[in-house]
Design an enzyme around this catalytic site. Structure first.
Site, PDB file in Angstrom:
ATOM      1  N   ASP A  56       0.880  -1.380   0.166  1.00 17.03           N
ATOM      2  CA  ASP A  56      -0.121  -0.072   0.003  1.00 17.03           C
ATOM      3  C   ASP A  56       0.891   1.292   0.032  1.00 17.03           C
ATOM      4  OD1 ASP A  56       0.853  -0.493   2.559  1.00 17.03           O
ATOM      5  OD2 ASP A  56      -1.098  -0.592   3.378  1.00 17.03           O
ATOM      6  N   ASN A 125      -7.753  -2.558  14.235  1.00 14.62           N
ATOM      7  CA  ASN A 125      -8.932  -2.637  13.712  1.00 14.62           C
ATOM      8  C   ASN A 125      -9.170  -3.803  12.813  1.00 14.62           C
ATOM      9  OD1 ASN A 125      -7.987  -1.653  11.251  1.00 14.62           O
ATOM     10  ND2 ASN A 125      -9.436  -0.042  11.227  1.00 14.62           N
ATOM     11  N   HIS A 127      -7.397  -4.367  10.049  1.00 13.37           N
ATOM     12  CA  HIS A 127      -7.214  -4.245   8.613  1.00 13.37           C
ATOM     13  C   HIS A 127      -5.979  -5.034   8.034  1.00 13.37           C
ATOM     14  CE1 HIS A 127      -4.837  -0.154   9.503  1.00 13.37           C
ATOM     15  NE2 HIS A 127      -3.988  -1.024   9.031  1.00 13.37           N
ATOM     16  N   GLU A 132      -9.596  -1.839   4.725  1.00 19.30           N
ATOM     17  CA  GLU A 132     -10.353  -1.595   6.224  1.00 19.30           C
ATOM     18  C   GLU A 132     -11.542  -2.106   6.517  1.00 19.30           C
ATOM     19  OE1 GLU A 132      -8.560   0.287   8.317  1.00 19.30           O
ATOM     20  OE2 GLU A 132      -8.575   2.408   7.854  1.00 19.30           O
TER      21      GLU A 132
HETATM   22  C1  GLP Z   1      -0.721   0.639   8.437  1.00 17.44           C
HETATM   23  C2  GLP Z   1      -0.300  -0.207   7.150  1.00 17.44           C
HETATM   24  C3  GLP Z   1      -0.507  -1.696   7.647  1.00 17.44           C
HETATM   25  C4  GLP Z   1       0.316  -2.199   8.995  1.00 17.44           C
HETATM   26  C5  GLP Z   1      -0.185  -1.145   9.928  1.00 17.44           C
HETATM   27  C6  GLP Z   1       0.153  -1.576  11.344  1.00 17.44           C
HETATM   28  O1  GLP Z   1      -1.857   0.726   8.457  1.00 17.44           O
HETATM   29  N1  GLP Z   1      -0.951  -0.140   6.126  1.00 17.44           N
HETATM   30  O2  GLP Z   1       0.303  -2.502   6.567  1.00 17.44           O
HETATM   31  O3  GLP Z   1       0.043  -3.279   9.179  1.00 17.44           O
HETATM   32  O4  GLP Z   1      -0.034   0.008   9.633  1.00 17.44           O
HETATM   33  O5  GLP Z   1       1.247  -0.905  11.668  1.00 17.44           O
HETATM   34  P1  GLP Z   1       2.258  -1.053  12.895  1.00 17.44           P
HETATM   35  O6  GLP Z   1       2.825  -2.242  12.758  1.00 17.44           O
HETATM   36  O7  GLP Z   1       2.916   0.188  13.102  1.00 17.44           O
HETATM   37  O8  GLP Z   1       1.418  -1.293  13.852  1.00 17.44           O
END
Ligand code: GLP
Length: 248
Positions: A56, A125, A127, A132
């Site tokens: 993404d 959440n 995702h 989402e």
């Molecule tokens: C973002 C990314 C996800 C990732 C999530 C969790 O939303 N798009 O791919 O898994 O963050 O991030 P973190 O590892 O910082 O908790």
């Protein structure tokens, strides 16, 4: 966690030097990238034949922006390994024709033969990528409005609330679910409810990661906190054995 995760990615690449890797950003995989850089620099793993597709990117941030996922990937990984620049793919957050760019991204994944190993983090959440929770999910790469919860979670990386992107482009559930193997990393107490729902909740678009229950080969690498609610459950009933679980 990072060493275990890097070991799985490294063994994938050692066994198939032209592997197609799906890559994730976020704080969770940073240590894994650090370990992989070490393995590459000491010549244990060679990334020269590998093709990568990132999950993404934020909409509206130029690739050089310090919070863009382009910048993240180059800073933490690509600048330090011997991957061929033409083999790196990251969705474009500033494309003129978004619909066309998304179609092209999926076509490139298909042309590469699909993803061999997809690395995933998870949002609190539920995702994955930026798919989402919603009343429906999409197969293809697409533009998505981020939920308030995600905007709030991401705001820790930005100086002001106005700077936090409200939209992103994300690989859809199709490319993720079609990956041959999936490696999901999660750490911290705030991920525990999402992990519990992912592993043993109902399969629902309200928790996109719950669809991973339908996948043949998901490897979970969790710390004790992220696994805490799952372990409570485990004592009460058996969790499907198809999942490899590795709680460090
Ligand atoms: C973002 C990314 C996800 C990732 C999530 C969790 O939303 N798009 O791919 O898994 O963050 O991030 P973190 O590892 O910082 O908790």
């Amino acid at each position: 966690m990072s060493t275990r995760a890097a070991g799985i990615v490294a063994s994938q690449v050692i066994l198939k030097n032209n592997s197609v890797l799906g890559l994730a950003t976020g704080s969770t995989p940073e240590g894994m990238y650090r370990e992989l850089v070490k393995l590459n620099q000491e010549r244990t793993v060679d990334f020269s034949g590998v093709i990568t597709f990132n999950l993404d990117e934020y909409i509206g941030l130029p690739p050089g922006h310090p919070q863009s996922y382009h910048h993240y990937m180059h800073h933490h990984f690509f600048n330090h390994i011997n991957v061929a620049p033409q083999n790196i793919h990251i969705p474009q957050g500033q494309a003129g024709n978004m619909a066309e760019t998304c179609l092209e991204y999926d076509q490139k994944i298909a042309d590469a033969g699909g993803i061999d190993l997809q690395v995933l983090g998870i949002g609190a959440n539920g995702h994955i990528g930026f798919n989402e929770p919603h009343t429906y999910l999409k197969m293809q790469t697409h533009l998505i409005d981020l939920t308030e919860e995600t905007v709030e979670a991401n705001s820790r990386f930005f100086d002001t609330a106005e700077e936090v992107p409200r939209q992103a482009v994300t690989m859809g559930m199709g490319s993720i679910m079609q990956a041959r193997r999936i490696l999901l990393l999660a750490s911290g107490k705030n991920k525990a409810p999402a992990i519990k729902e992912t592993v043993s909740g109902k399969i629902t678009t309200a928790v996109p990661a719950s669809f991973l229950q339908l996948h043949r080969e998901v490897i979970l690498i969790l710390d004790k906190e992220a696994a805490s609610l799952m372990m409570e459950l485990d004592q009460r009933f058996h969790i499907p054995g198809l999942w490899h679980r590795d709680v460090s």
